[in-house]
Scaffold this active site. Structure first.
Site, PDB file in Angstrom:
ATOM      1  N   GLU A  33      -4.876 -10.085   7.674  1.00  0.00           N
ATOM      2  CA  GLU A  33      -4.085  -9.474   6.616  1.00  0.00           C
ATOM      3  C   GLU A  33      -3.538 -10.561   5.696  1.00  0.00           C
ATOM      4  O   GLU A  33      -2.972 -11.558   6.164  1.00  0.00           O
ATOM      5  CB  GLU A  33      -2.944  -8.660   7.227  1.00  0.00           C
ATOM      6  N   GLN A  34      -3.690 -10.369   4.374  1.00  0.00           N
ATOM      7  CA  GLN A  34      -3.285 -11.403   3.434  1.00  0.00           C
ATOM      8  C   GLN A  34      -1.775 -11.549   3.305  1.00  0.00           C
ATOM      9  O   GLN A  34      -1.280 -12.632   2.979  1.00  0.00           O
ATOM     10  CB  GLN A  34      -3.888 -11.118   2.063  1.00  0.00           C
ATOM     11  N   ARG A 107       5.250   6.014   5.210  1.00  0.00           N
ATOM     12  CA  ARG A 107       4.050   5.188   5.406  1.00  0.00           C
ATOM     13  C   ARG A 107       4.304   3.966   6.290  1.00  0.00           C
ATOM     14  O   ARG A 107       3.502   3.658   7.177  1.00  0.00           O
ATOM     15  CB  ARG A 107       3.476   4.748   4.060  1.00  0.00           C
ATOM     16  N   TYR A 216       8.968  15.846  -0.966  1.00  0.00           N
ATOM     17  CA  TYR A 216       9.051  16.343   0.408  1.00  0.00           C
ATOM     18  C   TYR A 216       9.943  15.399   1.219  1.00  0.00           C
ATOM     19  O   TYR A 216      10.132  14.233   0.866  1.00  0.00           O
ATOM     20  CB  TYR A 216       7.666  16.479   1.043  1.00  0.00           C
ATOM     21  N   ASP A 294     -10.161   2.917   1.336  1.00  0.00           N
ATOM     22  CA  ASP A 294     -10.094   2.720  -0.116  1.00  0.00           C
ATOM     23  C   ASP A 294     -11.047   1.647  -0.615  1.00  0.00           C
ATOM     24  O   ASP A 294     -11.335   1.587  -1.815  1.00  0.00           O
ATOM     25  CB  ASP A 294      -8.670   2.355  -0.530  1.00  0.00           C
TER      26      ASP A 294
END
Length: 398
Positions: A33-34, A107, A216, A294
């Site tokens: 992970e960067q 998230r 929400y 993605d």
């Protein structure tokens, strides 16, 4: 751990979900992970039954559920009058129909439960400050190269590094993403500052001419996630998000219902995002390297499936690797054959929702009511969503 050894570029939801399900099946993984810490940019996430089916399969559903907000249902509201229509029940009725509920979650909470589960199986699986710049491969393996660190080698590489994927660029050439002309204003609003009629456990979608608003609850109902999207914008290029003020958001949504104005006024701040995509690819794989999430099928967020169909990717990809562990190029060909049609159908479905959310007919109160009652009646909703929610990545044909 057994052969093969898989390298994953990207420590977001897709990369960690893939690492988890591979480790659970005794396949060695390292994630690169960067960023200097694991974090998710953004706020809320909607996880439909097909996504929760995956989370349950990987053992993190209950952990995330404990951090999430119970959401009773979804509704549509007209942008200027506030007239309301129920869409579907997200609790018991969803479980009865699809086997799992619909959940709204933060998230970073999803990222954290995935990271915790990965590190419980392999404490040193996640490597930070690893900024990928490309790869090389041979018949025997793959080397992943970094900007400020030595290369690492493995038997295969998964590019889970998102819309701005360096792995995709190395495979198919670098190009900027395609700006859609749409911009979203995102905010997290403390629930206790909102009037009672807004502080409800309901996911609401306001539709209007040229834009829509979704909100929400998150954090066990302590926070309201707000996302307002408008067409007809320009964006100069990277970075693809920037801070924005409450006053600017109020000006952008001038004329919208007072409930929208109230939420905007109570937001501490806004982050403005350019909504971007990329062209469809004919293939996601080259030899021992493949893309997921993605990196290969970015989508507009108008079907609430972006993270969810990345979770689906993770399980299907694991199943293909496990089945063809000694022929990883074939495993990756099997993966894209199993996933490409569904993924691109979902991307098209999100694009197809744009005129449903932003239709010019919504400018007129009478035409707007007729439009909503046609486009959002129960049979139409079922036709658009049942094939999505019923999908089972654990047993789907590969």
């Amino acid at each position: 751990m057994t052969h093969p050894k898989i390298l994953i570029a990207g420590g977001g939801i897709g990369g960690l979900a893939t690492a988890l399900t591979l480790l659970q099946n005794n396949i060695d993984v390292d994630v690169y992970e960067q960023a200097s810490e694991l974090r998710e940019v953004g706020a809320g996430i909607q996880i439909s039954p097909n996504g929760n089916r995956v989370l349950d399969h990987t053992g993190v559903f209950e952990s995330l559920k404990a951090l999430s907000s119970p959401t009773q249902g979804k509704e549509i509201r007209l942008w200027n009058t506030g007239q309301t229509w129920p869409l579907f029940d997200l609790g018991k009725a969803a479980i009865d129909k699809y086997g799992y509920p619909y959940m709204t979650a933060f998230r970073p909470h999803l990222l954290q439960v995935l990271a915790d589960a990965v590190q419980a199986l392999k404490p040193d699986a996640i490597h930070l400050n690893a900024r990928c710049k490309g790869f090389t491969q041979s018949d025997a393996g793959v080397s992943l190269h970094f900007e400020d660190a030595p290369s690492v080698s493995g038997d295969a590489l998964i590019g889970a590094d998102g819309l701005h994927s360096k792995v995709r660029a190395a495979m198919f050439g670098a190009a900027p993403p395609d700006f859609s002309g749409m911009v979203s204003w995102r905010a997290l609003i403390p629930m206790d500052v909102l009037p009672e009629h807004l502080a409800r456990p309901v996911a609401t979608n306001w539709v209007g001419p040229g834009g829509h608003v979704v909100h929400y609850p998150l954090h066990a109902g302590k926070v309201m996630n707000f996302v307002g999207t408008l067409e007809g914008n320009t964006w100069s290029g990277p970075p693809w998000n920037s801070p924005d003020s409450v006053d600017a958001a109020l000006a952008a949504f001038e004329g919208w219902h007072e409930d929208i104005q109230t939420m905007i006024r109570h937001a501490p701040s806004f982050l403005k995002w350019a909504l971007c995509g990329r062209p469809f690819l004919e293939h996601w794989s080259q030899g021992r390297v493949t893309l997921m999430g993605d990196a290969c099928h970015p989508t507009l967020p108008f079907l609430a499936q972006g993270a969810v169909f990345t979770l689906e990717d993770a399980v299907v990809l694991q199943r293909c690797i496990r089945q063809d562990a000694h022929d990883l190029p074939h495993a990756f060909q099997r993966f894209e054959a199993a996933r490409m049609a569904r993924a691109y159908r979902m991307v098209r479905g999100a694009s197809d929702n744009t005129p449903r959310f932003h239709n010019p007919a919504l400018a007129d109160a009478v035409q707007g009511v007729a439009f909503i009652e046609r486009e959002w009646q129960q049979t139409a909703i079922g036709n658009r969503y049942d094939w999505i929610f019923n999908y089972d990545a654990i047993s789907a044909e590969i």
